[in-house]
Each structure stands twice: as C-alpha cells, then as structure tokens.
Design a protein around this motif. Structure first.
Motif, PDB file in Angstrom:
ATOM      1  N   PHE A   1       0.826  -1.213   0.000  1.00  0.00           N
ATOM      2  CA  PHE A   1       0.000   0.000   0.000  1.00  0.00           C
ATOM      3  C   PHE A   1       0.860   1.262   0.000  1.00  0.00           C
ATOM      4  O   PHE A   1       0.617   2.186  -0.783  1.00  0.00           O
ATOM      5  CB  PHE A   1      -0.915  -0.024   1.222  1.00  0.00           C
ATOM      6  CG  PHE A   1      -1.754   1.213   1.376  1.00  0.00           C
ATOM      7  CD1 PHE A   1      -2.911   1.383   0.642  1.00  0.00           C
ATOM      8  CD2 PHE A   1      -1.372   2.209   2.266  1.00  0.00           C
ATOM      9  CE1 PHE A   1      -3.685   2.526   0.788  1.00  0.00           C
ATOM     10  CE2 PHE A   1      -2.131   3.354   2.418  1.00  0.00           C
ATOM     11  CZ  PHE A   1      -3.291   3.511   1.670  1.00  0.00           C
ATOM     12  N   LEU A   2       1.870   1.315   0.874  1.00  0.00           N
ATOM     13  CA  LEU A   2       2.684   2.525   1.009  1.00  0.00           C
ATOM     14  C   LEU A   2       3.499   2.829  -0.239  1.00  0.00           C
ATOM     15  O   LEU A   2       3.799   3.991  -0.518  1.00  0.00           O
ATOM     16  CB  LEU A   2       3.614   2.395   2.220  1.00  0.00           C
ATOM     17  CG  LEU A   2       2.947   2.444   3.600  1.00  0.00           C
ATOM     18  CD1 LEU A   2       3.967   2.205   4.703  1.00  0.00           C
ATOM     19  CD2 LEU A   2       2.258   3.790   3.807  1.00  0.00           C
ATOM     20  N   ARG A   3       3.850   1.807  -0.992  1.00  0.00           N
ATOM     21  CA  ARG A   3       4.632   2.029  -2.212  1.00  0.00           C
ATOM     22  C   ARG A   3       3.778   2.579  -3.357  1.00  0.00           C
ATOM     23  O   ARG A   3       4.324   3.063  -4.351  1.00  0.00           O
ATOM     24  CB  ARG A   3       5.291   0.721  -2.658  1.00  0.00           C
ATOM     25  CG  ARG A   3       6.456   0.296  -1.761  1.00  0.00           C
ATOM     26  CD  ARG A   3       7.025  -1.041  -2.217  1.00  0.00           C
ATOM     27  NE  ARG A   3       8.164  -1.448  -1.388  1.00  0.00           N
ATOM     28  CZ  ARG A   3       8.770  -2.621  -1.491  1.00  0.00           C
ATOM     29  NH1 ARG A   3       8.332  -3.515  -2.388  1.00  0.00           N
ATOM     30  NH2 ARG A   3       9.800  -2.921  -0.717  1.00  0.00           N
ATOM     31  N   ARG A   4       2.468   2.521  -3.192  1.00  0.00           N
ATOM     32  CA  ARG A   4       1.581   2.951  -4.288  1.00  0.00           C
ATOM     33  C   ARG A   4       0.652   4.099  -3.908  1.00  0.00           C
ATOM     34  O   ARG A   4      -0.074   4.604  -4.747  1.00  0.00           O
ATOM     35  CB  ARG A   4       0.737   1.747  -4.761  1.00  0.00           C
ATOM     36  CG  ARG A   4       1.564   0.718  -5.510  1.00  0.00           C
ATOM     37  CD  ARG A   4       0.908  -0.642  -5.532  1.00  0.00           C
ATOM     38  NE  ARG A   4       1.715  -1.588  -6.302  1.00  0.00           N
ATOM     39  CZ  ARG A   4       2.788  -2.203  -5.794  1.00  0.00           C
ATOM     40  NH1 ARG A   4       3.182  -1.961  -4.554  1.00  0.00           N
ATOM     41  NH2 ARG A   4       3.487  -3.041  -6.548  1.00  0.00           N
ATOM     42  N   PHE A   5       0.696   4.497  -2.656  1.00  0.00           N
ATOM     43  CA  PHE A   5      -0.213   5.547  -2.194  1.00  0.00           C
ATOM     44  C   PHE A   5       0.607   6.705  -1.639  1.00  0.00           C
ATOM     45  O   PHE A   5       1.594   6.495  -0.938  1.00  0.00           O
ATOM     46  CB  PHE A   5      -1.141   4.997  -1.115  1.00  0.00           C
ATOM     47  CG  PHE A   5      -2.183   5.978  -0.639  1.00  0.00           C
ATOM     48  CD1 PHE A   5      -3.374   6.123  -1.324  1.00  0.00           C
ATOM     49  CD2 PHE A   5      -1.952   6.750   0.485  1.00  0.00           C
ATOM     50  CE1 PHE A   5      -4.334   7.027  -0.881  1.00  0.00           C
ATOM     51  CE2 PHE A   5      -2.901   7.656   0.928  1.00  0.00           C
ATOM     52  CZ  PHE A   5      -4.099   7.793   0.238  1.00  0.00           C
ATOM     53  N   ARG A   6       0.209   7.919  -1.965  1.00  0.00           N
ATOM     54  CA  ARG A   6       0.884   9.110  -1.459  1.00  0.00           C
ATOM     55  C   ARG A   6      -0.099   9.908  -0.607  1.00  0.00           C
ATOM     56  O   ARG A   6      -1.212  10.216  -1.038  1.00  0.00           O
ATOM     57  CB  ARG A   6       1.401   9.979  -2.614  1.00  0.00           C
ATOM     58  CG  ARG A   6       2.561   9.350  -3.370  1.00  0.00           C
ATOM     59  CD  ARG A   6       3.809   9.220  -2.494  1.00  0.00           C
ATOM     60  NE  ARG A   6       4.903   8.541  -3.183  1.00  0.00           N
ATOM     61  CZ  ARG A   6       5.136   7.251  -3.127  1.00  0.00           C
ATOM     62  NH1 ARG A   6       4.331   6.458  -2.422  1.00  0.00           N
ATOM     63  NH2 ARG A   6       6.156   6.711  -3.760  1.00  0.00           N
ATOM     64  N   PHE A   7       0.324  10.240   0.596  1.00  0.00           N
ATOM     65  CA  PHE A   7      -0.509  11.006   1.509  1.00  0.00           C
ATOM     66  C   PHE A   7      -0.454  12.486   1.148  1.00  0.00           C
ATOM     67  O   PHE A   7       0.628  13.049   0.941  1.00  0.00           O
ATOM     68  CB  PHE A   7      -0.041  10.801   2.950  1.00  0.00           C
ATOM     69  CG  PHE A   7      -0.196   9.392   3.441  1.00  0.00           C
ATOM     70  CD1 PHE A   7      -1.378   8.969   4.029  1.00  0.00           C
ATOM     71  CD2 PHE A   7       0.844   8.475   3.301  1.00  0.00           C
ATOM     72  CE1 PHE A   7      -1.531   7.668   4.477  1.00  0.00           C
ATOM     73  CE2 PHE A   7       0.709   7.172   3.748  1.00  0.00           C
ATOM     74  CZ  PHE A   7      -0.482   6.772   4.332  1.00  0.00           C
ATOM     75  N   ASP A   8      -1.632  13.110   1.082  1.00  0.00           N
ATOM     76  CA  ASP A   8      -1.703  14.521   0.706  1.00  0.00           C
ATOM     77  C   ASP A   8      -1.249  15.439   1.835  1.00  0.00           C
ATOM     78  O   ASP A   8      -0.761  16.536   1.594  1.00  0.00           O
ATOM     79  CB  ASP A   8      -3.139  14.902   0.306  1.00  0.00           C
ATOM     80  CG  ASP A   8      -3.573  14.200  -0.970  1.00  0.00           C
ATOM     81  OD1 ASP A   8      -2.687  13.887  -1.797  1.00  0.00           O
ATOM     82  OD2 ASP A   8      -4.783  13.945  -1.131  1.00  0.00           O
ATOM     83  N   THR A   9      -1.409  14.995   3.071  1.00  0.00           N
ATOM     84  CA  THR A   9      -1.064  15.822   4.229  1.00  0.00           C
ATOM     85  C   THR A   9       0.162  15.249   4.925  1.00  0.00           C
ATOM     86  O   THR A   9       0.223  14.052   5.209  1.00  0.00           O
ATOM     87  CB  THR A   9      -2.241  15.880   5.223  1.00  0.00           C
ATOM     88  OG1 THR A   9      -3.401  16.365   4.536  1.00  0.00           O
ATOM     89  CG2 THR A   9      -1.910  16.800   6.383  1.00  0.00           C
ATOM     90  N   SER A  10       1.135  16.112   5.183  1.00  0.00           N
ATOM     91  CA  SER A  10       2.363  15.683   5.851  1.00  0.00           C
ATOM     92  C   SER A  10       2.048  15.141   7.243  1.00  0.00           C
ATOM     93  O   SER A  10       1.282  15.733   8.003  1.00  0.00           O
ATOM     94  CB  SER A  10       3.320  16.870   5.960  1.00  0.00           C
ATOM     95  OG  SER A  10       4.484  16.511   6.665  1.00  0.00           O
ATOM     96  N   GLY A  11       2.627  14.027   7.575  1.00  0.00           N
ATOM     97  CA  GLY A  11       2.435  13.418   8.889  1.00  0.00           C
ATOM     98  C   GLY A  11       1.386  12.329   8.924  1.00  0.00           C
ATOM     99  O   GLY A  11       1.347  11.533   9.874  1.00  0.00           O
ATOM    100  N   PHE A  12       0.527  12.268   7.887  1.00  0.00           N
ATOM    101  CA  PHE A  12      -0.505  11.238   7.879  1.00  0.00           C
ATOM    102  C   PHE A  12       0.087   9.840   7.708  1.00  0.00           C
ATOM    103  O   PHE A  12      -0.523   8.847   8.136  1.00  0.00           O
ATOM    104  CB  PHE A  12      -1.536  11.515   6.774  1.00  0.00           C
ATOM    105  CG  PHE A  12      -2.666  12.405   7.215  1.00  0.00           C
ATOM    106  CD1 PHE A  12      -2.519  13.242   8.305  1.00  0.00           C
ATOM    107  CD2 PHE A  12      -3.877  12.397   6.546  1.00  0.00           C
ATOM    108  CE1 PHE A  12      -3.548  14.064   8.728  1.00  0.00           C
ATOM    109  CE2 PHE A  12      -4.930  13.210   6.956  1.00  0.00           C
ATOM    110  CZ  PHE A  12      -4.758  14.044   8.050  1.00  0.00           C
TER     111      PHE A  12
END
Length: 533
Positions: free
Chosen positions: A207-218
């Motif tokens: 999941f983490l390799r394919r998803f980018r969080f829009d808000t820093s720290g999420f």
C-alpha cells in the motif's frame, strides 16, 4: 480535570529533568521514572492512593504494543542477520529454560506450588527491550562481535514467548483446560501471531509504495494504526498480539517504504513517551511498605536469576556457536528485567489467579534490582570485559542510521557580472570536497561536463559534505534591514554584538559585501548572521 493535567505535565517535566541528571550520574533513566512514580504514590510526597491493577494493566498493554513494534521496526536486519540464529535461540529456548530454572528454584526454595512457581519464572523469563535499547543508545555502547544486535533482537523478540508461557500457565491456574485445548492455544498463539503480523506488514508495504498522503504526517498516523492492528487482529482470533506486532515491525522497518527514517524517529519519540508512562505508572502503583514483605524472597530470586540461571542458560546456548567467554558473560549481564516482567505480573493479578505471594511487588522488587545493578554497571562491565568497539557507531544497528553520507546542496544564481559566466566547468576553482552537481538552465537540467560553458541566468547547484559535528549549536539566519531599522547608517564595529553572534555576509541588491569593522549598514541590506549557542 485541570489538576490532573497540571500533575501530568509536572510529572513529564520531572521525568525529563531526571533524564538529564541520571545521564550524568550514570544510572538508567528508567529507574528515575520508577522513582518519580513512587514519590507520587501512596507512601510518597503527594500520597496519591492508586491501586487500580486492571486499568494499569490495560494502559501498559497499549504502551507495550508500541515498544515491541518499535523493537522490530528499529532493528536493522542487515546488522542483525549474522547473529539472528543465536538471538532467536536465546529468545525462545532460552526463555523456556530460564522460566523452568526459576520455577524450580521458587518451588524448592520458596516452597510455592508448582504452577505459581512456574508463573513467577514465566513473567521473569524475558529480558526487557526498553531497558536494553535505552542503555545502548544513551551510553552509545557498540559492542564487539555483533553483541549489540544480538541483545536487541533477543530482548525485542523474547517478550511474546514469555507472554505465551504466562497466558498458558494462567489458563491452567484459573480454569480446567484439556491437553488438546492447551496445544491448540499454543498453536494459535504462534501461527496466528506470525501469520497475521507478516501478512499485515506485507500488505502495508504494498500500500505505502503505491499511495501518497496529501497531508504531511498522515503516513506516521497510518503506521501508528498499523502497529495497533498488528496486535489487535491476532488477539481477536486467539493469536499472540505481541508476536504479531514484533513480526510486523521488523518486516516494515526493513522494507523500502517512503519516509522510513522519519518513521523511526517518530516511533522513537512515541516509545520514549510509552516507557515514561509505563515506569511512572508502575512506580505509582507500587506500595513501598509492601516491598518490605517480599524483599528477601525477591532478592533471592534476583540473585539466582542474575548470577546463576541467566549465565548457565547463555553458556548452554552460545557455547555451541563458539562464542567467546567474555561475550557470553556480557550477554548474561545484559539480561535486564524491566517493564515487561512487571506488566505480565499485572496480567496475572488482573486475571484472577489465586497466589500465595504478592506477585506484582515481588516482580517489581526484582526489576528494581536488575535495572539498578545491571543497568548501572553495564557500561563498566562492557569496558572491563573489553567488549566495547570504539570504531563502530552503535546506531548502525538501528534503522535510522544510513551508510550513505549526506550532502548539502547550495544554489548559486549566475547573474550579470558573475565571473563564472562564459567559463568552462573544467576551469572553475571550487573549494575542496565541493562539486558542481547540476546546472539548471530554464526548464532544462544539465549534467555538467568539463567542456560545458556556463551562461548568464544559469543556476549552478553545488554539493558539499554535510557537517553534522555540533551543528545543533550553530544557526545561520538572515536579517533584513528596513529603512526604519535602528542599525541603519551604523558601522558594524559600533553594533556591540554578543560574542556568540557574528555578521558573516551582507547582501546588497545584486552585490555581496564581505563585512569589515568599518562597513556601514544601508537600508534594504540583508545580513547573514551566525549564532553559536
């Protein structure tokens, strides 16, 4: 509510100040957290009457999730792999042998029933990850022959095994359990714990390799949720949540995921807070007058555990690997008992087991002995055994250490009049250890070669070694001088700056001024200030 918040903030500040004090005195900071809790307790200065074992056990269980998860997440597998076999042997068979040895001692020496004796042995059978990590990091102890990694893996992975033994024995003490049910319980704890922890970790990496969080720290909040899930999911089906949390942590910590180094630092802070909370609560729950009733039995257990059972188990398991005697001695001495033993004792008390001894205060006394004696003397024992490796940083064994050297990038705009305009890269005179990394020309990114000609409007990106030494005490800042500023028209020599402050550069429009004592400050100047705190 306000009084509770006030007390909470004062306790946290007191514990942090104790950290500074204990580092100078040479005793483990975790011992100070216990002391602060005891001072606030029923026999202490504040006299807080606190005896809620169930609530304490629940809070400490939550804290232990993060401590064990971080035990895996922060362990660098490349450093731990050479000693992983020995470490796992100590954390599995070593735990069983230690529990049996201490159970036998308690039965024959203290005349307790077999099940209660084995319960005492089980809760004391694991070494404490929080205590070991805290001492290794705070004292910067890197040990020879991969001993630091061995201790980290052992102390991080043996808690689930001790918890398995504790729950099995508790079940035998509180209910009629058949052999088949007991075997299934052991099977479920191990298989579901390992399987769910590994599966959850692999899904998280995907999941983490394919998803980018829009808000820093999420991403850190997401990982926090994963740590909790890694415990809860197997527990719901009868698995070992602590084992699952450790497995998930070690897989995630050694996978290539975004912002992993920041994640390690985040969990380092969370774990420090959890350690503070756990040891403070244990100290608060402790009644010193109750320690007097069990102190002789506790000291007997502590002495046998420290000087007989642990050394014999370590020698038995490490001798076939031809480990050096001094490594075996140090591993034996570093087998600290800490928060996990006390928490498992709370689990037993909250579980309703009928016990002859005050198990919590008995184990608490052993923990005090272990941290105070073994933890305090661990650096000295390491030196006496000639086990400290001065050439290697102990942080290499943690995932926030990188083998790659960081570079500092500098941006230089080539404006009209710059002497580099029209010059070939090969003719430039750069400071030592500095390179021209790239040239930004409009929307193009040009890789510089010796015959590349620099042009007006180019942005030269220089790379230099990043200085870490004492950088936390050095600050560079820019100070803009508006027309109404009091420094306008004054010479630098007349400013009477403090000794730790210095003006190193003045930007005046497109001109760079090297400051001298008679340099006069003009409106719209930008002063580059150096501050050494």
């Amino acid at each position: 509510m306000n009084l509770i918040l006030l007390l909470l903030s004062l306790v946290m500040i007191a514990c942090i100040l104790c950290n500074k004090l204990t580092s100078k005195v040479g005793i483990p900071v975790l011992l100070a957290f216990l002391a602060v809790g005891m001072l606030c307790g029923i026999d202490g200065v504040l006299g807080i009457a606190f005896d809620d074992f169930t609530m304490t056990e629940n809070l400490c269980t939550v804290a232990l999730i993060f401590i064990i998860f971080y035990g895996g997440f922060g362990t660098k597998w490349s450093a731990a792999k050479p000693v992983a076999g020995k470490a796992v042997l100590l954390s599995t068979l070593g735990v069983f042998l230690t529990a049996f040895a201490m159970g036998a001692f308690c039965h024959f020496a203290l005349h307790t029933a077999w099940l209660e004796s084995m319960l005492i042995g089980a809760v004391l059978s694991s070494t404490d990850a929080a205590s070991v990590f805290s001492i290794l990091r705070s004292k910067k102890l890197n040990l020879k022959y991969g001993t630091a990694s061995l201790l980290e893996v052992e102390s991080g992975s043996n808690d689930p095994v001790a918890y398995l033994m504790t729950t099995v024995i508790l079940t035998m003490m509180t209910s009629d359990i058949t052999t088949g049910r007991m075997l299934y319980m052991i099977f479920a704890q191990i298989v579901y714990g390992v399987g769910i922890g590994a599966l959850l970790a692999l899904c998280t990496v995907f999941f983490l390799r394919r998803f980018r969080f829009d808000t820093s720290g999420f991403d850190m909040v997401f990982m926090l949720a994963v740590a909790i899930l890694s415990y809860v999911l197997p527990v719901l089906v009868g698995g070992n949540g602590y084992l699952s949390a450790y497995i998930a942590g070690i897989i995630l910590g050694n996978a290539k995921i975004p912002n992993k180094k920041k994640q390690v630092h985040f969990f380092d802070g969370i774990t420090s807070l959890m350690q503070l909370m756990v040891f403070f609560l244990l100290g608060l729950l402790c009644t010193p007058t109750n320690l007097v009733r069990v102190i002789l039995s506790a000291l007997a257990i502590a002495v046998v555990l420290t000087f007989v059972a642990r050394p014999l188990v370590v020698a038995l398991l490490l001798a076939p690997f031809r480990s050096k005697i001094r490594q075996q001695l140090l591993v034996s001495w570093a087998g600290l008992r800490g928060a996990t033993s006390a928490i498992f004792a709370l689990t037993a008390v909250a579980g309703g087991a009928v016990l002859e001894y005050d198990l919590f205060h008995l184990v608490f006394c052993v923990v005090l002995f272990s941290i105070a004696l073994q933890g305090t003397l661990l650096p000295m024992v390491s030196r006496k055994l000639d086990m400290i490796d001065e050439t290697v940083d102990v942080l290499r064994t943690f995932n926030d250490y990188t083998e790659q050297k960081e570079l500092q990038l500098l941006r230089l705009s080539l404006e009209s009049g710059n002497s580099w305009i029209g010059a070939a890269v090969s003719s430039l005179s750069l400071p030592p250890d500095t390179i021209l990394a790239t040239i930004l020309r409009g929307t193009d990114n040009i890789v510089p070669r010796g015959d590349t000609i620099l042009q007006e409007g180019d942005i030269a990106v220089l790379a230099a070694g990043h200085c870490k030494e004492k950088m936390q005490k050095i600050q560079l800042c820019e100070l803009s001088i508006p027309p109404e500023h009091s420094w306008n028209g004054k010479r630098l020599a007349d400013l009477k700056l403090p000794p730790e402050e210095l003006i190193v550069l003045i930007r005046r429009g497109k001109e760079t001024v090297i400051p001298q004592g008679d340099t006069v400050i003009c409106p719209e100047d930008v002063l580059v200030m150096y501050d050494h705190n």
